[in-house]
Every structure is written in C-alpha cells, then in structure tokens.
Design a protein around this motif. Structure first.
Motif, PDB file in Angstrom:
ATOM      1  N   GLU A 105       0.812  -1.217   0.000  1.00 26.89           N
ATOM      2  CA  GLU A 105       0.000   0.000   0.000  1.00 26.89           C
ATOM      3  C   GLU A 105       0.844   1.264   0.000  1.00 26.89           C
ATOM      4  N   TRP A 138       0.883   3.031  -3.438  1.00 30.40           N
ATOM      5  CA  TRP A 138      -0.352   3.761  -3.760  1.00 30.40           C
ATOM      6  C   TRP A 138      -0.525   4.982  -2.861  1.00 30.40           C
ATOM      7  N   GLY A 165       4.780  -2.942 -15.522  1.00 27.13           N
ATOM      8  CA  GLY A 165       5.109  -3.463 -14.206  1.00 27.13           C
ATOM      9  C   GLY A 165       6.157  -4.561 -14.313  1.00 27.13           C
ATOM     10  N   ALA A 194       5.845  -4.818  -7.644  1.00 25.24           N
ATOM     11  CA  ALA A 194       4.384  -4.701  -7.595  1.00 25.24           C
ATOM     12  C   ALA A 194       3.925  -3.456  -6.836  1.00 25.24           C
ATOM     13  N   SER A 242       5.057  -0.158  -8.892  1.00 19.94           N
ATOM     14  CA  SER A 242       4.338  -0.072 -10.164  1.00 19.94           C
ATOM     15  C   SER A 242       2.868   0.280  -9.961  1.00 19.94           C
ATOM     16  N   THR A 243       2.251  -0.312  -8.954  1.00 15.33           N
ATOM     17  CA  THR A 243       0.843  -0.013  -8.681  1.00 15.33           C
ATOM     18  C   THR A 243       0.644   1.471  -8.418  1.00 15.33           C
TER      19      THR A 243
END
Length: 222
Positions: free
Chosen positions: A107, A110, A151, A156, A159-160
């Motif tokens: 998280e 993001w 990605g 992960a 990239s997210t």
C-alpha cells in the motif's frame, strides 16, 4: 492583481530541486518535502539568486498537511494564483518478491503516488483554475517512471502506485484541459543520478543514468 507562484511537491536533491530552482527564476516558489533537509539548500539558492522561496515540511499522504502547506504558500506570497504545480513524489521503491510483500509495503506505493497525487491535485487545482488569465496556461505536472508504463517483476508495490498516478493524470487532463489547465505526465524512463542511486548500475557506464537537469528540461517542454 496578485502575482502567481509555483509549488513543487517532493523536493529532493535531484529533479525536485532543479525544477524548483528553474521556477524560482520566474516565480515565487513553494518547496514541499517531508524532510526539511531535502529543500533547505534549494530555498537558499533561489533566495541568493534574488528569487522568493519558502520550504514547507509536508506529508503528501495526509490531507491536512497538504491543505496547510498550500495555504501557507498562499499566505507567504499573498496570492490566490498558481502558475504551475509539480507533483514529484517518488514514493518508497520496494524491490521484493510479491509473496513476501506485506500489506503495508504494497500500500505504500499507492499511498504516495495515488493518494498523494489526489490530495495535492485537489489542493492546487482551485488556484490553477483561478489563473487561466495568465500569459501561459497554468500547469499541473506529474513525475512518472518506467513503472507507470510496465510493471516489472519484483516491483508490484511501486508499479501499482505509478500506474495510479498516470491514470489520475490522464483523467485530470481530460477534465481540466477544456477549462484551460495544462496537465502533463512526464515519464522518466530510467534511473536518475542522485546520491541515493550512486551505487546503482555502477558497471553500466557514465551515461547509464539520467541527469536531473535533463529531466528538468523535459518538464518545461511537456
């Protein structure tokens, strides 16, 4: 008529500082970073060159922190107009097998690039909309990365976040472009040469990394 200012979030020793210095030659500029050490030298340089600058410790993932920072810049410069706003937050780069990622680690990408860009945009867009009478279109710029386009394995979390940033920039461009706001996503396709990356790609040659000054020029051509 109040004079416009510029605001750069995510100021560090590389792209953020060089972009802020260039804006500082034309506008008062607010430099935002979580750690004051990241903007102090750039603020001093802008002032020494005859410009106006303020550094503000800001957590872009916190709504109150972002709102207070933009408000402090308005108060410092006595202006309700913003010529340019740059979101240059990199976020934590985590290179780790997906099955070993914690929820917090995932998280984090993001939170910095998704939530952070959302909060920053909501704070600056009213000022940009109030500045469409300027000589140049008011501009909102987001710093992207290779990870915003593809990605790679083990990235992960990063990239997210970068995909979210790019998607947000596209949506805002389509919504606010017709209202006179230029929205740009500058994709930095490579490793920027800053102190944190000095040990990266050491065997790849002197031209393997991108100079912050080269990235800066891409901002002003976008």
């Amino acid at each position: 008529m109040s004079s416009p200012f510029a605001v750069v979030a995510g100021v560090g020793p590389g792209t953020g500082a060089t972009v802020a210095r260039k804006f500082g030659a034309a506008y008062p500029v607010a430099l935002l970073a979580r750690n004051p050490a990241n903007y102090e030298d750039a603020v001093k340089d802008i002032k020494a060159a005859g410009g106006k600058a303020i550094g503000i410790s800001t957590d872009v993932t916190d709504a109150k922190s972002v709102k207070d920072a933009v408000g402090a810049a308005q108060k410092e410069f006595g202006s309700e107009k913003c010529a340019a706003a740059v979101f240059n937050v990199g976020g934590k780069f985590i290179r780790k097998p997906f099955l070993e990622l914690s929820q917090e680690e995932f998280e984090s990408g993001w939170e910095a690039n998704g939530r952070g860009a959302f909060l920053f945009s909501q704070a600056v867009l009213p000022l940009l909309l109030n500045s469409t009478d300027l000589k140049h279109p008011p501009t909102l710029i987001f710093t992207g990365a290779t990870a915003a386009m593809k990605g790679s394995a083990l990235t992960a979390a990063f990239s997210t976040g970068k995909f979210a940033l790019r998607s947000l920039s596209q949506s805002l461009a389509r919504e606010f472009g017709p209202k006179g706001i230029h929205v740009s996503h500058v994709n930095v396709d490579g490793v920027i040469d800053i102190p944190r990356t000095h040990e990266w790609m050491k065997d790849a040659g002197p031209d393997a990394k991108i100079k912050p000054e080269a990235v800066r020029e891409g901002f002003f051509e976008s």
